[in-house]
Design an enzyme around this catalytic site. Structure first.
Site, short mmCIF file in Angstrom:
data_model
loop_
_atom_site.label_atom_id
_atom_site.label_comp_id
_atom_site.label_asym_id
_atom_site.label_seq_id
_atom_site.Cartn_x
_atom_site.Cartn_y
_atom_site.Cartn_z
N HIS A 534 0.83 -1.21 0.00
CA HIS A 534 0.00 0.00 0.00
C HIS A 534 0.86 1.26 0.00
O HIS A 534 0.59 2.22 -0.74
CB HIS A 534 -0.92 0.01 1.23
N GLU A 535 1.90 1.26 0.82
CA GLU A 535 2.76 2.44 0.91
C GLU A 535 3.52 2.66 -0.40
O GLU A 535 3.78 3.81 -0.79
CB GLU A 535 3.73 2.28 2.07
#
Length: 597
Positions: A534-535
């Site tokens: 996600h990051e």
């Protein structure tokens, strides 16, 4: 957008219950009608919607314990207009009300914009995300085309040229890492806007997950095939110690007949599994064949051929073990010997049958590894909207053009609404450092929630269902009733089923089986990997490394433990309110954090 990872739960780790008669539930959470079923010869259930087949459970290479159960069966999504249960739901009118209200809100927005600016939409956002469309399309085509390299790699594994554990696994991870690095480097090199960069990065992650599942499953089946051949060779040696194959077969059939006579039940089959059903007459033929000197000699040669070449794992070798599907093969021998009075012989026979069953699909095609390693099989798998590879999936019998048209229209209408919300209510309110933090959260909370709901509907209801229809894929449970979630744990399981299934099998269960991790440790590893992915997407989209989303995902772990308190679990309404408050606050909080700070 990726799903949150699977959590520390026991529900998926065990036998999934299905009603065998008189009906089977169409779906897991009351997502479909009760349909009449009949048992099929392959162990499935024939229904009016198709035939239900349960996929193979994950098996540890070291402990033989079942670690996870991923099932595929004919199911429909909640919002599908052909879902009979949703059509009779008491709240179906609110679904209609939602779309009508959103349509009227959009029309009112257009009218207000025409009165104030002379046009309904400026299309500035459309100009931005349509930029470099041809280059993006060619880049994505090259990305998808690269995945075809999985087929020759899987063929090399199936022929024994590459040992998946661990040479093949290392090569696989190295290739997938290169794919991700090249994709990320390319997006930065092109200086694409956030829409193009985010799309290509997300699609590369999807392709990597599909490639990983395809190669890892075939590599796992390589190890199962070799183990089954080794066990068959051990069985050959064990029968020699109890008087030879002919005597072992006679003893096994004698014990079987005695057990049947003691139970005062006529012998109706040779085995207790659905793989080999026999009539009384058939059993007489088998007994005669097994005790015939010429047949027994041929069987003995097959077993000896296997034991003399354990290091090979080719199709011809499997043919030697199974008789190339002609006459009485190794599987039938093992079926009979599983009743042998000697516990060691019977145990080896049962272990071989257990291992061999994993090499064959449970569906009507009865696909046997490595016959599945073909370009056609991989192409179909690429079209199917799932991230977990199986030898065979439940299929529909036709493509419905009207259904495809319906999903296409729904996609176009929903995308128009999404574009309107983004251009009129999100982009103009993009926060800056000098704006009030809490005012920005308040202004963006509702627009982001509407955008999330529309994007969810577009991906999981329109796109996934359309690809499922085109690929004859019958399992349409791409999400469950996540809107009723009372905790983030429940939400992470329900809102994105394809990614959740992938993380459940290939990360959570795999780490527990291969490395002996505890449930808590495996959960943390899965969360960590998901948070990093996600990051990565946020870093590429915003061109910043802030780790806000990474930290927010890891914070979910202690929050999940808190929500498991009995006092909280008893109050479902409060849990659902807290869940929606968190979802409402999460999207604008991320936007403000990444854009303004």
């Amino acid at each position: 957008m990726l799903s949150a990872p699977p959590l520390n739960q026991e529900k998926p780790f065990g036998t999934t219950k299905h009603k065998t008669s008189p009906s089977v539930r169409h779906g897991a959470q009351d997502t479909g009608p009760i349909v009449m079923t009949t048992r099929t010869e392959d162990g499935g259930f024939s229904t009016t919607e198709g035939t239900i087949h349960v996929s193979k459970p994950f098996r540890s290479r070291s402990t033989k314990k079942l670690r996870a159960m991923i099932t595929f069966e004919p199911r429909k999504t909640h919002f599908d207009t052909t879902n009979e249960t949703s059509g009779t739901n008491e709240f179906r009118g609110f679904f209609t009300l939602f779309w009508m209200s959103l349509f009227l809100f959009t029309v009112q927005t257009y009218v207000s914009s025409v009165e104030a600016n002379g046009y309904a939409l400026s299309f500035a956002f459309a100009t931005m995300f349509s930029r470099h469309a041809v280059t993006l399309a060619l880049s994505d085509l090259l990305l998808v085309s690269t995945t075809i390299l999985c087929v020759p790699f899987a063929k090399a594994i199936s022929k024994g040229w590459i040992n998946y554990y661990w040479t093949g696994a290392i090569l696989q991870h190295a290739f997938q890492t290169c794919v991700l690095l090249i994709t990320v480097t390319w997006t930065f090199h092109r200086q694409w806007p956030w829409v193009q960069s985010g799309f290509l990065t997300l699609h590369s992650l999807v392709m990597i997950m599909k490639m990983y599942s395809y190669i890892s499953v075939n590599g796992y089946l390589q190890s199962i095939s070799r183990r089954s051949i080794g066990v068959l060779a051990e069985l050959n040696g064990a029968t020699a110690r109890v008087g030879g194959l002919e005597q072992a077969l006679r003893d096994a059939m004698s014990k079987r007949a005695q057990a049947q006579a003691a139970a005062e039940t006529p012998v109706t089959d040779v085995t207790s599994t659905p793989m080999e059903m026999s009539t009384p007459d058939t059993e007489g033929v088998l007994i005669k064949s097994f005790t015939d000197a010429k047949t027994a000699a041929a069987l003995r040669q097959r077993l000896a051929a296997v034991s003399s070449s354990l290091d090979e794992n080719t199709k011809s070798e499997r043919g030697a073990a199974n008789g190339n599907g002609r006459g009485i093969d190794g599987v039938e021998i093992a079926h009979v010997l599983s009743y042998h009075p000697d516990e060691h012989v019977a145990g080896l026979a049962k272990e071989f049958l257990d291992l061999d069953s994993e090499l064959v699909s449970t569906g009507p095609e009865q696909v046997r590894w490595p016959d599945n390693v073909t370009y056609r099989n991989f192409a179909v798998y690429q079209l199917i909207p799932t991230l977990v590879y199986e030898l065979e999936y439940p299929r529909t019998d036709r493509i419905r053009p009207v259904y495809i048209f319906e999903k296409t229209v729904a996609f176009m209408g929903s995308f128009a609404l999404l574009y309107t919300v983004a251009e009129c209510f999100i982009i103009p309110l993009t926060p800056t450092p000098d704006q009030s933090f809490f005012r920005s959260l308040l202004d963006l909370a509702l627009p982001f929630m509407i955008a999330f709901l529309l994007l969810f509907y577009i991906i999981f209801e329109c796109i996934c269902n359309a690809f499922a229809e085109l690929s004859y894929f019958a399992d349409r449970l791409f999400y469950e009733d996540w809107w009723n979630s009372t905790s983030w744990e429940e939400f992470s399981r329900k809102w994105n089923k394809p990614v959740h299934s992938f993380l459940l099998r290939h990360v959570y269960a795999s780490t527990r089986a291969s490395y002996g991790l505890s449930r808590t440790t495996a959960m943390f590893v899965t969360f960590f990997l998901s948070a990093m992915a996600h990051e990565l997407v946020m870093a590429i989209v915003t061109k910043k490394i802030r780790m806000y989303l990474f930290l927010m995902q890891l914070v979910q772990i202690p929050l999940i433990l808190v929500t498991r308190a009995p006092v909280i679990q008893r109050n479902k309404l409060m849990g659902n309110v807290v869940f929606w408050l968190g979802l409402y606050a999460g999207f604008p909080l991320l936007c403000v954090a990444y854009v303004a700070y």
